[in-house]
Design an enzyme around this catalytic site. Structure first.
Site, mmCIF file in Angstrom:
data_model
loop_
_atom_site.group_PDB
_atom_site.id
_atom_site.type_symbol
_atom_site.label_atom_id
_atom_site.label_comp_id
_atom_site.label_asym_id
_atom_site.label_seq_id
_atom_site.Cartn_x
_atom_site.Cartn_y
_atom_site.Cartn_z
ATOM 1 N N GLU A 1 37.168 54.773 21.597
ATOM 2 C CA GLU A 1 37.284 53.756 22.143
ATOM 3 C C GLU A 1 36.435 53.777 20.422
ATOM 4 O O GLU A 1 36.924 52.423 19.817
ATOM 5 C CB GLU A 1 36.248 53.008 22.995
ATOM 6 C CG GLU A 1 35.918 52.102 22.675
ATOM 7 C CD GLU A 1 35.248 51.387 24.197
ATOM 8 O OE1 GLU A 1 34.583 52.196 25.240
ATOM 9 O OE2 GLU A 1 34.680 50.113 24.026
ATOM 10 N N GLY B 1 31.801 61.876 25.669
ATOM 11 C CA GLY B 1 32.178 61.062 27.260
ATOM 12 C C GLY B 1 34.112 61.925 27.197
ATOM 13 O O GLY B 1 33.982 62.901 26.432
ATOM 14 N N HIS C 1 34.191 44.152 27.662
ATOM 15 C CA HIS C 1 34.776 45.545 29.064
ATOM 16 C C HIS C 1 34.693 46.538 27.471
ATOM 17 O O HIS C 1 34.338 48.318 28.151
ATOM 18 C CB HIS C 1 35.813 45.508 29.214
ATOM 19 C CG HIS C 1 35.524 46.668 30.362
ATOM 20 N ND1 HIS C 1 35.253 46.907 31.342
ATOM 21 C CD2 HIS C 1 37.103 47.138 30.574
ATOM 22 C CE1 HIS C 1 36.239 47.720 32.076
ATOM 23 N NE2 HIS C 1 37.214 47.845 31.475
ATOM 24 N N GLU D 1 47.530 48.305 38.355
ATOM 25 C CA GLU D 1 47.148 47.692 37.880
ATOM 26 C C GLU D 1 48.102 46.960 37.051
ATOM 27 O O GLU D 1 48.926 46.867 36.690
ATOM 28 C CB GLU D 1 46.080 48.215 37.089
ATOM 29 C CG GLU D 1 45.034 49.172 37.925
ATOM 30 C CD GLU D 1 43.667 49.648 37.272
ATOM 31 O OE1 GLU D 1 44.431 49.517 35.891
ATOM 32 O OE2 GLU D 1 43.294 50.440 37.439
ATOM 33 N N ARG E 1 44.254 45.199 25.105
ATOM 34 C CA ARG E 1 44.961 47.101 25.892
ATOM 35 C C ARG E 1 45.580 46.670 27.580
ATOM 36 O O ARG E 1 44.905 46.135 27.819
ATOM 37 C CB ARG E 1 43.167 47.810 26.142
ATOM 38 C CG ARG E 1 43.570 49.005 26.140
ATOM 39 C CD ARG E 1 41.812 49.553 26.262
ATOM 40 N NE ARG E 1 41.154 48.691 27.498
ATOM 41 C CZ ARG E 1 40.492 49.418 28.944
ATOM 42 N NH1 ARG E 1 41.218 50.256 29.117
ATOM 43 N NH2 ARG E 1 39.884 48.678 29.284
ATOM 44 N N SER F 1 42.814 53.900 28.670
ATOM 45 C CA SER F 1 41.955 54.498 27.772
ATOM 46 C C SER F 1 41.517 55.628 28.168
ATOM 47 O O SER F 1 41.105 56.645 26.998
ATOM 48 C CB SER F 1 40.569 53.059 27.593
ATOM 49 O OG SER F 1 40.283 52.876 28.435
ATOM 50 N N ARG G 1 45.230 41.236 30.769
ATOM 51 C CA ARG G 1 43.864 41.166 30.756
ATOM 52 C C ARG G 1 43.045 40.066 30.556
ATOM 53 O O ARG G 1 42.193 39.426 30.382
ATOM 54 C CB ARG G 1 43.175 42.025 30.760
ATOM 55 C CG ARG G 1 41.826 42.273 31.101
ATOM 56 C CD ARG G 1 40.994 43.436 30.516
ATOM 57 N NE ARG G 1 41.354 44.547 31.726
ATOM 58 C CZ ARG G 1 40.785 45.583 31.868
ATOM 59 N NH1 ARG G 1 40.529 46.552 31.103
ATOM 60 N NH2 ARG G 1 41.678 47.241 33.530
ATOM 61 N N HIS H 1 36.821 41.716 30.057
ATOM 62 C CA HIS H 1 37.433 42.337 31.678
ATOM 63 C C HIS H 1 37.123 41.068 32.345
ATOM 64 O O HIS H 1 36.396 40.025 32.286
ATOM 65 C CB HIS H 1 36.659 43.276 32.309
ATOM 66 C CG HIS H 1 36.615 43.511 33.737
ATOM 67 N ND1 HIS H 1 37.314 42.943 34.831
ATOM 68 C CD2 HIS H 1 37.928 45.283 34.043
ATOM 69 C CE1 HIS H 1 38.009 43.671 35.874
ATOM 70 N NE2 HIS H 1 38.326 45.316 34.699
ATOM 71 N N ALA I 1 36.677 61.468 25.611
ATOM 72 C CA ALA I 1 37.197 61.988 24.023
ATOM 73 C C ALA I 1 36.098 63.430 23.500
ATOM 74 O O ALA I 1 37.356 63.991 23.513
ATOM 75 C CB ALA I 1 37.395 60.965 22.777
ATOM 76 N N GLY J 1 38.758 51.717 36.998
ATOM 77 C CA GLY J 1 40.304 52.033 37.643
ATOM 78 C C GLY J 1 40.324 53.537 36.477
ATOM 79 O O GLY J 1 39.597 53.525 36.129
HETATM 80 C C1 SIN Z 1 39.286 48.219 35.793
HETATM 81 O O1 SIN Z 1 39.235 49.048 36.804
HETATM 82 O O2 SIN Z 1 39.715 47.563 36.238
HETATM 83 C C2 SIN Z 1 39.582 48.342 34.622
HETATM 84 C C3 SIN Z 1 40.247 49.601 34.320
HETATM 85 C C4 SIN Z 1 40.533 50.009 32.653
HETATM 86 O O3 SIN Z 1 39.601 49.280 32.019
HETATM 87 O O4 SIN Z 1 41.659 50.515 32.164
#
Ligand code: SIN
Length: 536
Positions: free
Chosen positions: A364, A20, A340, A117, A375, A380, A279, A233, A22, A51
Site C-alpha cells: 500500500e 504485512g 480504507h 465484488e 482501486r 491490493s 467504490r 470504503h 508485501a 475481501g
Molecule cells: C472489502 O472486503 O470490502 C474490502 C476489499 C478491499 O478493500 O479490497
C-alpha cells in the site's frame, strides 16, 4: 546484526520495514534479510482484510478481463504494463499461497470458491474463512517466515528515518521499546509499511497505519505520486469504535442493499450497477445520503439457511455487529463511509524500485500504477504478493540503473522538517485527534479549495505540537502531503472529489509528483531495464 541462519557480520540483503503481505512475501522470496516491525509479525492492515484476492481463475474468466476491469474502475492514470503484469501474475500467487498452506474456501469441485465484488464482471474473489481472508493469508506467511532461519525478525521497533550514505539509502534508524535509537544497515531498504488511515478520524485501518514509510520517504526526498487519491470504503459499521469495523463489499456482492432510514434504496437511481457501482461512487453516495440522516446496509436476506448462514459466510462481520448489539440477520446495519486505502504512494517502477538508489517500496505504501485514481476491490493483497516477489527478484539480481519518468506530471516540492523528535516523547493525543477530525471533514470524500486551505492552516497551527512525537510528525507530514496535492488537483477523478471542480479534466489525466528537486533521484520507468517474471 545477524540472524541465526546468516553469516555473522554479513550485511543483510535487505532491511524490510513492515510485516504485512508485501513485506513478508519479499522476505520469503529474498531470504538473508531482516524484517523490522513496530508491533509483532503479521499485525497491521493485511491481517484485517475481509475481501479477498482477485484472480482470474474461474471458468470463462481471463486475466485480460481482470486487467480491463482494473482499468475501467481506475478513472485513468494506470500504467498498462503494470496492470497486465499484476493481473497476469495473480493466479500464480493464489497457487503460491496454497503451497504455503493457506486454506482458501473451496467449491464442491475442490477449486477455490469465487465471490463477486463491485467493479468485477465475474466472480473472481478468493476468500478464506469466509470474510477472514487476511488473517488466513497472514497466518500462512508468518508461519513460513518464522520457519526460515535466514530471515531475522526485529519486533517492537519503530522505523524513524532512512539512512543515506554516498548517495544511496543504506539503512533505517529504529527506536526500540526503551526509546533507544540505533541504525540498522543493509544492502537495500524495502518500505512495506502499509497505509495512512490514522490520518483520518473515520478509518477501517488499525493503529499501525500511520503513514510511517511514506513520511520517511518524503523526508528523504523520494518522489511520491498522487497522494491525493485516498480510497474511502462505502460501508464501515457506524459507531464510536476506532478503527471502525469493515462491512465487506462481498455483502453487497451477495445482494445486500443500502437504504436510508425510510427504507429507500438510494443507489438505484444514481448508477446502473446500484450498490455494485465502483467504490468511489458508492462511498460518495453514502456520504451524501448521510447528510440527511442515518444510512443502513440491509443484509437480512443473506441468511439463507444451512451451508449459507450469515455466520458461516461472514463470521467477522457477524461478530462485529453482534458486539455492537446489532443482529444483521434481523435488522439493517447502520453504516458510514470510512477511509480504507491509500492509492497514491512512493513512486516505484514494476520492480518496486523507488526514486532513490537503494530504496524499494511495495504494497500500500507504493504507487506502482496499478490502481490509477481508484482501486478495484480485492486488488491490493494481490498487488502486495506480486510486488513483494518482484522486489525480491530485483534486489537479488541487483539490476543496473533503472530509469523513472513521469511525463507531464504536476510537480510539488515536499516540506522537509529538520530534526527528528525525541523517540521517548509521547505524542499529543489531543493534537492528533484534532488533525484526524480536520482531515475527515476537509480532506475526505468531498473536498474544496476553502476547506483544504483551512485544513492546511489548522495543520500549520498543530504542527509544532505534532512534530514532537514520532507518530505525530508522520501523521502531520502525510496530512500535509494529501491536502497540498488535493488542492493542486483542480478536478474530480476517482477517489478525489472536488465540490468546486466536480468534473474530470479532459484527456487521460496527469499525475501529481511530490519530490524534493534538490535531492538527486534516479530515473525509473515502469519496468526498468530488465524484465522477467517471478516464478510462482
Ligand atoms: C472489502 O472486503 O470490502 C474490502 C476489499 C478491499 O478493500 O479490497
Amino acid at each position: 546484526m545477524s540472524g541465526p541462519g546468516r553469516t555473522p557480520g554479513a550485511l543483510p540483503r535487505a532491511l524490510i520495514v513492515g510485516s504485512g503481505i508485501a513485506g513478508l512475501t519479499a522476505a520469503l522470496e529474498l531470504g538473508h534479510c531482516t524484517v523490522v516491525t513496530k508491533t509483532t509479525l503479521g499485525e497491521g492492515s493485511s491481517r484485517w482484510a475481509q475481501g479477498g484476492l482477485a484472480a482470474a481463475i474461474g471458468p470463462g474468466d481471463s486475466t485480460a478481463d481482470h486487467a480491463e476491469d482494473t482499468r475501467a474502475v481506475s478513472s485513468g492514470l494506470t500504467v498498462d504494463e503494470i496492470v497486465d503484469m499484476v493481473t497476469g501474475d495473480a493466479p500464480g500467487r493464489i497457487r503460491w499461497l496454497q503451497h504455503l498452506g493457506t486454506g482458501f474456501d473451496l467449491a464442491e469441485d475442490g477449486t477455490p470458491a469465487l465471490g463477486r465484488e463491485a467493479g468485477h464482471r465475474s466472480r473472481r474473489i478468493v476468500h478464506a474463512g469466509g470474510d477472514a481472508t487476511g488473517a488466513a493469508v497472514m497466518g500462512a506467511l508468518v508461519a513460513a517466515v518464522r520457519a526460515r532461519p535466514d530471515i531475522e525478525v526485529v519486533e517492537n521497533h519503530r522505523a524513524v528515518d532512512l539512512v543515506r550514505a554516498d548517495g544511496r539509502i543504506v539503512g533505517v534508524t529504529v527506536a526500540g521499546p526503551d526509546g533507544h535509537v540505533r541504525a540498522l544497515t543493509a544492502a537495500a531498504v524495502v518500505l512495506a509499511t502499509g497505509g495512512i488511515g490514522r490520518v483520518f478520524a473515520r478509518t477501517t485501518n488499525p493503529a499501525e497505519a500511520t503513514g510511517d514509510g511514506l513520511a520517511m520517504a518524503l523526508r528523504a526526498g523520494a518522489p511520491i505520486r498522487d497522494p491525493e487519491f485516498v480510497q474511502f470504503h462505502p460501508t464501515a459499521l457506524d459507531g464510536a469504535l476506532d478503527p471502525l469495523p469493515l462491512l465487506t463489499e462481498a455483502l453487497r456482492g451477495d445482494g445486500a442493499r443500502l437504504i436510508d432510514a425510510a427504507g429507500r434504496r438510494y443507489l438505484t437511481g444514481q448508477h446502473p450497477d446500484a450498490e455494485l457501482a465502483p467504490r468511489d461512487v458508492v462511498a460518495r453516495a453514502n456520504w451524501a445520503a448521510q447528510q440527511h440522516g442515518a444510512i443502513f446496509l440491509d443484509a437480512r436476506h443473506l441468511d439463507t439457511g444451512p451451508g449459507a448462514t450469515f455466520t458461516e459466510r461472514f463470521p467477522t462481520v457477524f461478530a462485529a455487529c453482534m458486539a455492537a448489539g446489532i443482529d444483521p440477520r434481523r435488522e439493517p446495519i447502520p453504516v458510514t463511509p470510512a477511509q480504507h486505502y491509500h492509492v497514491g504512494g512512493i513512486m516505484t517502477d514494476g520492480w518496486g524500485r523507488a526514486g532513490l538508489p537503494g530504496l524499494y517500496a511495495c504494497g500500500e505504501v507504493a504507487s506502482i500504477g496499478l490502481h490509477g485514481a481508484n482501486r478495484l476491490a480485492s486488488n491490493s493483497l494481490v498487488e502486495g504478493l506480486v510486488l513483494g516477489g518482484r522486489v525480491a527478484a530485483s534486489i537479488a539480481d541487483a539490476p543496473s540503473t533503472p530509469r523513472l519518468r513521469q511525463p507531464g506530471a504536476h510537480r510539488i516540492r515536499p516540506e522537509i522538517p529538520a530534526d527528528p523528535p525525541d523517540p521517548g516523547a509521547p505524542d499529543d493525543a489531543t493534537a492528533v485527534q484534532h488533525l484526524r477530525a480536520t482531515m475527515w471533514r476537509h480532506g475526505g470524500l468531498v473536498r474544496d479549495a476553502d476547506g483544504l486551505t483551512g485544513a492546511l492552516d489548522t495543520l500549520d497551527g498543530l504542527r509544532p505540537t505534532l512534530d514532537t512525537g514520532i507518530t505525530g510528525r508522520n501523521l502531520a507530514a502525510v496530512a500535509a502531503l494529501v491536502l497540498r496535492a488535493a488542492l493542486a488537483r483542480e478536478e474530480s477523478r476517482g477517489g478525489h472529489h472536488r465540490a468546486d471542480h466536480p468534473t474530470s479534466l479532459p484527456g487521460p489525466g496527469s499525475h501529481t509528483v511530490v519530490q524534493d528537486t534538490d535531492v538527486p533521484h534516479r530515473p525509473l520507468q515502469p519496468f526498468g531495464v530488465h524484465e522477467r517474471q517471478v516464478a510462482s
